[in-house]
Motif scaffolding. Structure first.
Motif, PDB file in Angstrom:
ATOM      1  N   GLU A   1       0.826  -1.209   0.000  1.00  0.00           N
ATOM      2  CA  GLU A   1       0.000   0.000   0.000  1.00  0.00           C
ATOM      3  C   GLU A   1       0.861   1.261   0.000  1.00  0.00           C
ATOM      4  OE1 GLU A   1      -4.016   1.768   2.112  1.00  0.00           O
ATOM      5  OE2 GLU A   1      -3.318  -0.242   2.606  1.00  0.00           O
ATOM      6  N   GLN A   2       1.946   1.257   0.762  1.00  0.00           N
ATOM      7  CA  GLN A   2       2.851   2.404   0.767  1.00  0.00           C
ATOM      8  C   GLN A   2       3.504   2.585  -0.596  1.00  0.00           C
ATOM      9  OE1 GLN A   2       5.234   0.997   4.061  1.00  0.00           O
ATOM     10  NE2 GLN A   2       4.398   2.555   5.462  1.00  0.00           N
ATOM     11  N   ARG A   3       3.891   1.480  -1.244  1.00  0.00           N
ATOM     12  CA  ARG A   3       4.475   1.571  -2.588  1.00  0.00           C
ATOM     13  C   ARG A   3       3.478   2.182  -3.568  1.00  0.00           C
ATOM     14  NH1 ARG A   3       6.355  -3.654  -1.303  1.00  0.00           N
ATOM     15  NH2 ARG A   3       4.966  -4.682  -2.787  1.00  0.00           N
ATOM     16  N   TYR A   4       2.230   1.782  -3.445  1.00  0.00           N
ATOM     17  CA  TYR A   4       1.181   2.326  -4.311  1.00  0.00           C
ATOM     18  C   TYR A   4       1.071   3.838  -4.124  1.00  0.00           C
ATOM     19  CZ  TYR A   4      -3.529   3.379  -6.001  1.00  0.00           C
ATOM     20  OH  TYR A   4      -4.603   3.939  -6.636  1.00  0.00           O
ATOM     21  N   HIS A   5       1.042   4.283  -2.876  1.00  0.00           N
ATOM     22  CA  HIS A   5       0.911   5.719  -2.610  1.00  0.00           C
ATOM     23  C   HIS A   5       2.152   6.498  -3.056  1.00  0.00           C
ATOM     24  CE1 HIS A   5      -3.001   5.494  -0.814  1.00  0.00           C
ATOM     25  NE2 HIS A   5      -2.595   4.510  -0.036  1.00  0.00           N
ATOM     26  N   THR A   6       3.326   5.911  -2.911  1.00  0.00           N
ATOM     27  CA  THR A   6       4.555   6.549  -3.404  1.00  0.00           C
ATOM     28  C   THR A   6       4.487   6.715  -4.919  1.00  0.00           C
ATOM     29  OG1 THR A   6       5.898   5.679  -1.590  1.00  0.00           O
ATOM     30  CG2 THR A   6       7.068   6.307  -3.596  1.00  0.00           C
ATOM     31  N   MET A   7       4.018   5.656  -5.608  1.00  0.00           N
ATOM     32  CA  MET A   7       3.903   5.730  -7.063  1.00  0.00           C
ATOM     33  C   MET A   7       2.908   6.812  -7.474  1.00  0.00           C
ATOM     34  SD  MET A   7       2.402   3.076  -9.828  1.00  0.00           S
ATOM     35  CE  MET A   7       0.793   3.616  -9.317  1.00  0.00           C
ATOM     36  N   ILE A   8       1.782   6.894  -6.788  1.00  0.00           N
ATOM     37  CA  ILE A   8       0.759   7.894  -7.115  1.00  0.00           C
ATOM     38  C   ILE A   8       1.304   9.311  -6.888  1.00  0.00           C
ATOM     39  CG2 ILE A   8      -1.518   8.803  -6.468  1.00  0.00           C
ATOM     40  CD1 ILE A   8      -1.549   6.229  -8.150  1.00  0.00           C
TER      41      ILE A   8
ATOM     42  N   THR B   1      -4.109  -7.777  -5.530  1.00  0.00           N
ATOM     43  CA  THR B   1      -3.688  -6.949  -4.388  1.00  0.00           C
ATOM     44  C   THR B   1      -3.859  -5.473  -4.723  1.00  0.00           C
ATOM     45  OG1 THR B   1      -2.123  -8.637  -3.666  1.00  0.00           O
ATOM     46  CG2 THR B   1      -1.764  -6.401  -2.839  1.00  0.00           C
ATOM     47  N   LEU B   2      -3.525  -5.093  -5.936  1.00  0.00           N
ATOM     48  CA  LEU B   2      -3.707  -3.701  -6.358  1.00  0.00           C
ATOM     49  C   LEU B   2      -5.176  -3.311  -6.294  1.00  0.00           C
ATOM     50  CD1 LEU B   2      -2.634  -1.032  -7.456  1.00  0.00           C
ATOM     51  CD2 LEU B   2      -2.751  -2.019  -9.759  1.00  0.00           C
ATOM     52  N   SER B   3      -6.058  -4.185  -6.728  1.00  0.00           N
ATOM     53  CA  SER B   3      -7.499  -3.889  -6.677  1.00  0.00           C
ATOM     54  C   SER B   3      -7.971  -3.692  -5.242  1.00  0.00           C
ATOM     55  CB  SER B   3      -8.297  -5.013  -7.336  1.00  0.00           C
ATOM     56  OG  SER B   3      -8.005  -5.075  -8.707  1.00  0.00           O
ATOM     57  N   VAL B   4      -7.473  -4.505  -4.324  1.00  0.00           N
ATOM     58  CA  VAL B   4      -7.840  -4.373  -2.898  1.00  0.00           C
ATOM     59  C   VAL B   4      -7.347  -3.017  -2.374  1.00  0.00           C
ATOM     60  CG1 VAL B   4      -7.411  -5.287  -0.570  1.00  0.00           C
ATOM     61  CG2 VAL B   4      -7.963  -6.846  -2.456  1.00  0.00           C
ATOM     62  N   ILE B   5      -6.117  -2.677  -2.672  1.00  0.00           N
ATOM     63  CA  ILE B   5      -5.553  -1.399  -2.206  1.00  0.00           C
ATOM     64  C   ILE B   5      -6.351  -0.235  -2.757  1.00  0.00           C
ATOM     65  CG2 ILE B   5      -3.538   0.135  -2.398  1.00  0.00           C
ATOM     66  CD1 ILE B   5      -1.794  -2.441  -2.335  1.00  0.00           C
ATOM     67  N   ARG B   6      -6.680  -0.277  -4.037  1.00  0.00           N
ATOM     68  CA  ARG B   6      -7.423   0.813  -4.671  1.00  0.00           C
ATOM     69  C   ARG B   6      -8.834   0.927  -4.075  1.00  0.00           C
ATOM     70  NH1 ARG B   6      -8.046   0.660 -10.460  1.00  0.00           N
ATOM     71  NH2 ARG B   6      -8.378   2.875 -10.266  1.00  0.00           N
ATOM     72  N   ALA B   7      -9.417  -0.191  -3.685  1.00  0.00           N
ATOM     73  CA  ALA B   7     -10.781  -0.183  -3.108  1.00  0.00           C
ATOM     74  C   ALA B   7     -10.813   0.477  -1.733  1.00  0.00           C
ATOM     75  CB  ALA B   7     -11.320  -1.601  -3.018  1.00  0.00           C
TER      76      ALA B   7
END
Length: 186
Positions: free
Chosen positions: A146-153, A178-184
């Motif tokens: 989740e942190q990686r996702y937010h860093t990328m965004i 996993t990406l879909s769960v994080i985005r949800a």
């Protein structure tokens, strides 16, 4: 972003130097899905992305893994081929219709000697790219998915609108589920 505008935003070139850059860096266009460089091949091309989105990728266990994204106003190059004379494990793919300026390293190298300001600009570009790769490596080592996702965004705010989710997931080192769960959770 236009190549000369990018360069002149970093350093100052004379009119003659601008003319040489304009002449040596050739324009090229790629349609969405086209390969700029095929994986496991040799290339000495350096690309400046004027418009569009490019990803570097490789295959591992027959899976397509996205290594990095490059968008407008960025340089990218197959470093293994250029500096180590070995085949490049990565491929470069246009994720959108993409316009680039390209030059072979063999043509660029003498220009860097003749035009010190251009050499200085490429030094700063190299530092910027190393910083981006360092941030990615640190995020893979020390951050949760989740942190990686937010860093990328934060770094690429429009990437979700421009790249397929499967490629974003592989860039983050996670599954598409996993990406879909994080985005949800947003």
């Amino acid at each position: 972003m236009d190549l000369l505008n990018f360069i002149n935003s970093k350093v100052t070139l004379t009119a003659q130097e601008c003319a040489e850059v304009e002449q040596k860096f050739q324009p090229a266009s790629y349609t969405k899905g086209a390969l700029l460089i095929t994986p496991n091949n040799y290339s000495s091309k350096i690309f400046f992305i004027q418009k569009g989105l490019v990803r570097t990728f490789y295959y591992k266990d027959e899976k397509d893994i996205t290594q990095f994204f490059f968008d407008e106003g960025t340089f990218t190059a197959p470093l293994n081929s250029i500096f180590h004379q070995i085949s490049e494990p990565y491929g470069w793919q246009a994720l959108e219709d993409t316009t680039v300026r390209t030059i072979n390293y063999e043509e660029l190298d003498p220009m860097l000697t003749r035009i010190p300001a251009l050499q200085k600009m490429f030094f700063h570009v190299a530092i910027d790219v190393l910083t981006l790769f360092s941030i990615k490596l640190e995020s893979l080592q020390f951050q949760t998915a989740e942190q990686r996702y937010h860093t990328m965004i934060e770094m690429y705010p429009k990437i979700l609108l421009r790249a397929p989710l499967g490629q974003i997931a592989s860039y983050l080192g996670i599954t598409q589920q996993t990406l879909s769960v994080i985005r949800a959770r947003r």
